[in-house]
Design an enzyme around this catalytic site. Structure first.
Site, PDB file in Angstrom:
ATOM      1  NE  ARG A   1       4.697  -8.094  10.640  1.00 22.84           N
ATOM      2  CZ  ARG A   1       4.084  -7.332   9.736  1.00 22.84           C
ATOM      3  NH1 ARG A   1       3.064  -7.786   9.066  1.00 22.84           N
ATOM      4  NH2 ARG A   1       4.490  -6.112   9.514  1.00 22.84           N
TER       5      ARG A   1
ATOM      6  CD  GLU B   1      -2.735   1.280   2.437  1.00 22.30           C
ATOM      7  OE1 GLU B   1      -2.658   0.421   3.329  1.00 22.30           O
ATOM      8  OE2 GLU B   1      -3.475   2.272   2.496  1.00 22.30           O
TER       9      GLU B   1
ATOM     10  CE  LYS C   1       3.330   0.061   4.551  1.00 21.76           C
ATOM     11  NZ  LYS C   1       2.655  -0.087   3.278  1.00 21.76           N
TER      12      LYS C   1
HETATM   13  P1  ATP Z   1       3.291  -2.297   7.701  1.00 24.72           P
HETATM   14  O1  ATP Z   1       2.585  -3.014   8.814  1.00 24.72           O
HETATM   15  O2  ATP Z   1       4.733  -2.092   7.918  1.00 24.72           O
HETATM   16  O3  ATP Z   1       2.578  -1.055   7.274  1.00 24.72           O
HETATM   17  P2  ATP Z   1       1.938  -3.665   5.718  1.00 24.72           P
HETATM   18  O4  ATP Z   1       1.759  -5.129   5.764  1.00 24.72           O
HETATM   19  O5  ATP Z   1       0.795  -2.816   6.111  1.00 24.72           O
HETATM   20  O6  ATP Z   1       3.230  -3.292   6.510  1.00 24.72           O
HETATM   21  P3  ATP Z   1       1.852  -3.495   2.915  1.00 24.72           P
HETATM   22  O7  ATP Z   1       2.199  -2.353   2.089  1.00 24.72           O
HETATM   23  O8  ATP Z   1       0.440  -3.889   3.000  1.00 24.72           O
HETATM   24  O9  ATP Z   1       2.426  -3.169   4.333  1.00 24.72           O
HETATM   25  O10 ATP Z   1       2.769  -4.747   2.597  1.00 24.72           O
HETATM   26  C1  ATP Z   1       3.034  -5.227   1.319  1.00 24.72           C
HETATM   27  C2  ATP Z   1       3.451  -6.658   1.410  1.00 24.72           C
HETATM   28  O11 ATP Z   1       4.600  -6.796   2.239  1.00 24.72           O
HETATM   29  C3  ATP Z   1       2.362  -7.505   2.019  1.00 24.72           C
HETATM   30  O12 ATP Z   1       2.210  -8.680   1.255  1.00 24.72           O
HETATM   31  C4  ATP Z   1       2.875  -7.820   3.390  1.00 24.72           C
HETATM   32  O13 ATP Z   1       2.406  -9.070   3.825  1.00 24.72           O
HETATM   33  C5  ATP Z   1       4.390  -7.793   3.206  1.00 24.72           C
HETATM   34  N1  ATP Z   1       5.043  -7.439   4.450  1.00 24.72           N
HETATM   35  C6  ATP Z   1       4.818  -6.349   5.195  1.00 24.72           C
HETATM   36  N2  ATP Z   1       5.559  -6.368   6.317  1.00 24.72           N
HETATM   37  C7  ATP Z   1       6.277  -7.514   6.276  1.00 24.72           C
HETATM   38  C8  ATP Z   1       7.230  -8.130   7.146  1.00 24.72           C
HETATM   39  N3  ATP Z   1       7.596  -7.552   8.279  1.00 24.72           N
HETATM   40  N4  ATP Z   1       7.755  -9.312   6.770  1.00 24.72           N
HETATM   41  C9  ATP Z   1       7.390  -9.894   5.614  1.00 24.72           C
HETATM   42  N5  ATP Z   1       6.505  -9.375   4.757  1.00 24.72           N
HETATM   43  C10 ATP Z   1       5.946  -8.200   5.074  1.00 24.72           C
HETATM   44 MG    MG Z   2      -0.987  -2.665   5.589  1.00 24.90          MG
END
Ligand code: ATP
Ligand code: MG
Length: 783
Positions: free
Chosen positions: A271, A37, A281
């Site tokens: 993760r 996102e 983020k």
């Molecule tokens: P954050 O919680 O840091 O905002 P998010 O999951 O909301 O991360 P997205 O932009 O939705 O961020 O993530 C894009 C992809 O990266 C998703 O498929 C998510 O599962 C993966 N991802 C995010 N954080 C991790 C992590 N710590 N380890 C592995 N994959 C991750």
């Molecule tokens: Mg997210």
């Protein structure tokens, strides 16, 4: 990309893909996606996902038609921006990956999402709910209590269509209505209790402007994005484990049935969490916005932009992701693993130079003021096969590291001290003749002499000092600002403390020192990563460094040589731990794969037809239908039972849950009963002749000895008491026998109902019709 990045081929996701390719599940296609996102910069956690998804595209290229999409999952208008889109693209490219033509935006699919939503409404699978957010939460129930249907749940298709159309047209304010899936308010899975599909949000979208005022929820949009793009393996992190049910539901109800075996599937992996830092983020944004760091690319941050600016090479991050692996067990990775990967990468790539970061002046009294002795010093240590050298000026005035001198050295200190001789790296032996101190006794300057016969670092008489120190010419050295980057937090798990994570920021995460470096660095490209001997790996800060004002970031320190012994012990322990982990990993990998498999995918073509018939034509639940279809003998048995009594779901339930349990240690042929008997039993239960407890007892008798179910019911007195007056009698008897409990119930202790039910069951030897009995009890207790 020049060199192929390492990827972790050794994991359960690869097992799944291997199996799919062997079975031809997706016609030899493997399509993955990375779906960020655009609401912040990427961090090293995302790198794990990027390496996995793009790694698959790369690793299977020789065996399958592979592609990996970069998709911006931009369905939340408020927090997204073009700046983030640009930063994410840049980060993915920097990591060494290429999405080619496969760049997508979920915001391009809004019209299609809307159409799918209308399809659901038309099918009676979605409705407009007008409860408030709070009411929706309340109606949803809890883990222990089923939810209640919204009073709007049974709106007609026409009314829903009209309301949804008006939601889109902007006729309502935020929160007035939502669109919900009509699934099951009593589902044991909270997420299946009519999840929200759309909400009203009058907000400006960074790409679509004000075109829309309704926005789809993640659970609705994500599976459709995958389906629209033809993704085969949709990989996400474990917290979406539960959402897989909705994911499957949405696809099943939006896509035509014949596409079902081909549809995308979601698989979850753990993760990445790294200790001494944070992976969110939202929290990173907080640090940026409050000025706790200098921006998203602050080298202290675990963002890819920060790591890049710090000087970490992308290959080190790929290697780190490879080392971490892909599993389904949550864990926090030690930051030392990342540091190790960086050192490992840089060791063979970073030429050695000398820099002094905390300078102490040394005047070499037996060298002339205008002497400049250019020494040829190797850029690389002996174990690396590269004999490049650089010219290092030796002069009367030098700087050494303050820490390399002690007035009163402890026994095991082999560096400089009054009267001591050390070897200057790449040059002479030097003896300290005098330490000059200030009024407080602090050493401000040293006087020393060299042995002119030791220019090549050896002495004619064969003597060899125990210590070697680095140094820089005071007159020819170049002043630098050195930024020593360290871990961002002082505790391993900053987001798992009692206080807010910001309380644990490490004030020494960036220590700035005024140092001096040998002039040869000016002959190297500005973006060269260097090893400052005995200190660590450094490079020039790409933003702040200028030719006349060099600024160096420390990418990672070298291991403290004094800690080398401890390190060896630690390594041994780590190795043992790693081996144990590996064994556990192999076990888990198998379990992970099985747990996530969609049972439908394992079916043969013929079995799939049976599955489709049970599920789509006869309405049997998806998982039950798959289990039935997977075993030809069981399916035959089931169909024969169905011929005797046409109750597809009830029969399926018995076969899958009860019969299959028995079949674990017996074959169908060994059973003393057949499909007709099972059908007869299910009919008795459906007709309320026997309650569920009684039915189970009959089943046990059938398994042991066979027989006619109805005869068994009578022989054992299991005939359910449906007759109101007979039940009434039992209920009265029970209430009369427990006046205290009855009084407490009436005073509000309604959970005693369970107690009374138990008593009624006892009174009737388990034969009471439970619904009737419960209703009667409630009535009588209310009086
Ligand atoms: P954050 O919680 O840091 O905002 P998010 O999951 O909301 O991360 P997205 O932009 O939705 O961020 O993530 C894009 C992809 O990266 C998703 O498929 C998510 O599962 C993966 N991802 C995010 N954080 C991790 C992590 N710590 N380890 C592995 N994959 C991750
Ligand atoms: Mg997210």
């Amino acid at each position: 990309m020049s060199a192929s990045p390492p990827s972790d081929r050794d994991n359960f996701i690869y097992d799944i893909i291997d199996e799919d390719l062997a079975n031809g599940t997706h016609d030899g296609r493997v399509a993955t996606r990375f779906p960020p996102e655009p609401n912040g910069y990427l961090h090293i956690g995302h790198a794990k996902s990027i390496c996995l998804n793009f790694g698959i595209k790369h690793d299977y290229a020789d065996r399958a038609r592979t592609q990996c999409h970069l998709r911006f999952d931009d369905t939340n208008p408020e927090t997204e921006s073009m700046e983030y889109v640009a930063s994410i693209k840049e980060a993915v490219r920097w990591l060494g990956y290429d999405w080619g033509e496969h760049l997508y935006f979920a915001s391009d699919y809004f019209e299609q999402f809307y159409a799918y939503a209308c399809t659901l409404i038309a099918q009676g699978d979605a409705y407009v709910d007008s409860l408030s957010e709070e009411e929706i939460r309340e109606y949803r129930g809890t883990v222990n209590e089923p939810g209640r249907p919204s009073p709007y749940r049974d709106r007609s298709v026409e009314e829903n269509m009209e309301l949804f159309r008006r939601m889109r047209a902007g006729d309502f304010p935020d929160g007035a209505h939502v669109l919900r899936a009509k699934i099951d308010m009593a589902s044991p899975h909270m997420i299946m209790r009519d999840p929200l599909l759309y909400r009203i949000k009058h907000a400006h979208h960074y790409r679509n402007g004000d075109d829309w005022c309704i926005y789809p929820m993640y659970d609705f949009a994500h599976p459709l994005e995958d389906a629209i793009e033809g993704i085969t393996h949709s990989l996400c992190t474990l917290e979406f484990d539960n959402n897989r049910r909705v994911y499957d539901w949405v696809l099943e109800h939006c896509l035509p049935a014949e596409e079902v075996p081909q549809r995308p599937h979601q698989y979850e992996f753990a993760r990445l969490n790294v200790d001494y830092t944070i992976m969110s983020k939202r929290k990173l944004l907080h640090l940026v916005e409050t000025g706790a760091v200098d921006g998203w690319d602050d080298p202290r941050l675990p963002t890819l932009a920060g790591l890049r600016r710090r000087g970490v090479p992308p290959s080190a991050i790929r290697a780190f992701c490879h080392d971490v692996g892909v599993t389904r067990s949550e864990s926090r990775v030690e930051i030392s693993l990342l540091e190790h990967a960086i050192r490992d990468d840089l060791n063979t790539r970073a030429p050695r130079v000398m820099a002094v970061l905390d300078p102490l002046k040394v005047v070499v009294t037996n060298v002339d003021e205008d002497t400049v002795d250019w020494l040829e010093v190797p850029h690389w240590p002996r174990e690396i096969d590269n004999d490049e050298t650089r010219a290092v000026p030796f002069t009367r005035e030098l700087y050494i590291e303050r820490d390399d001198f002690r007035m009163d050295p402890p026994d095991d200190f082999y560096r400089l001290a009054p009267g001591r001789e050390v070897r200057l790296r790449g040059g002479y032996f030097l003896t300290c003749t005098e330490a000059i101190t200030d009024d407080d006794g602090a050493v401000v300057e040293l006087r020393a002499t060299i042995d002119p016969a030791t220019r090549d670092s050896t002495a004619p008489d064969g003597r060899s000092p125990r210590g070697t120190i680095h140094w820089v010419s005071g007159t020819h050295g170049v002043p630098i600002e050195a930024r020593l980057i360290d871990r961002l937090f002082t505790v391993p798990a900053p987001d798992a403390q009692d206080a807010p994570f910001t309380e644990f920021l490490n004030p020494e995460a960036r220590v700035v020192q005024a140092g001096i470096v040998e002039p040869s660095v000016r002959d190297l490209p500005a973006d060269t990563r260097l090893q400052f001997e005995r200190q660590g790996y450094f490079w020039q800060d790409p933003v702040d460094s200028a030719p006349d004002a060099l600024v160096f970031n420390r990418i990672v320190p070298l291991r403290d040589p004094w800690a080398a012994r401890e390190e060896a012990a630690r390594k041994e322990a780590l190795e043992a731990k790693r081996k144990a982990k590996e064994a556990e990993k192999a076990k888990q990998r198998k379990r992970s794969m099985e747990a996530q498999r969609d049972p439908v995918e394992r079916l043969t073509e013929a079995q799939r037809q049976r599955f489709a018939h049970y599920h789509f034509t006869r309405g049997v639940a998806r998982e039950d239908a798959a289990v039935l279809a997977a075993d030809d003998a069981v399916a035959d048995f089931y169909e024969a039972a169905l011929d005797a009594y046409d109750a597809p779901q009830a029969l399926a339930h018995w076969v899958v849950n009860d019969l299959m349990r028995v079949l674990k240690d017996r074959s169908l042929a060994e059973l003393p009963f057949g499909p007709e008997e099972l059908a007869a039993l299910v009919r008795l239960a459906a007709d309320d002749v026997v309650n569920s407890r009684g039915a189970r007892e009959v089943f046990d008798v059938l398994v042991d000895a066979g027989g006619d179910p109805e005869a068994i019911v009578d022989a054992r007195g299991l005939r359910q008491i449906n007759d109101r007056s007979a039940l009434q009698e039992a209920v009265t008897a029970v209430i009369d026998a427990h006046p205290d409990e009855a009084a407490r119930y009436r005073a509000g202790e309604t959970k005693l109902l369970g107690f009374f039910m138990g008593q009624v069951m006892r009174e009737t030897q388990g034969a009471a019709n439970p619904e009737e009995a419960r209703a009667l009890l409630r009535d009588r207790l209310q009086e």
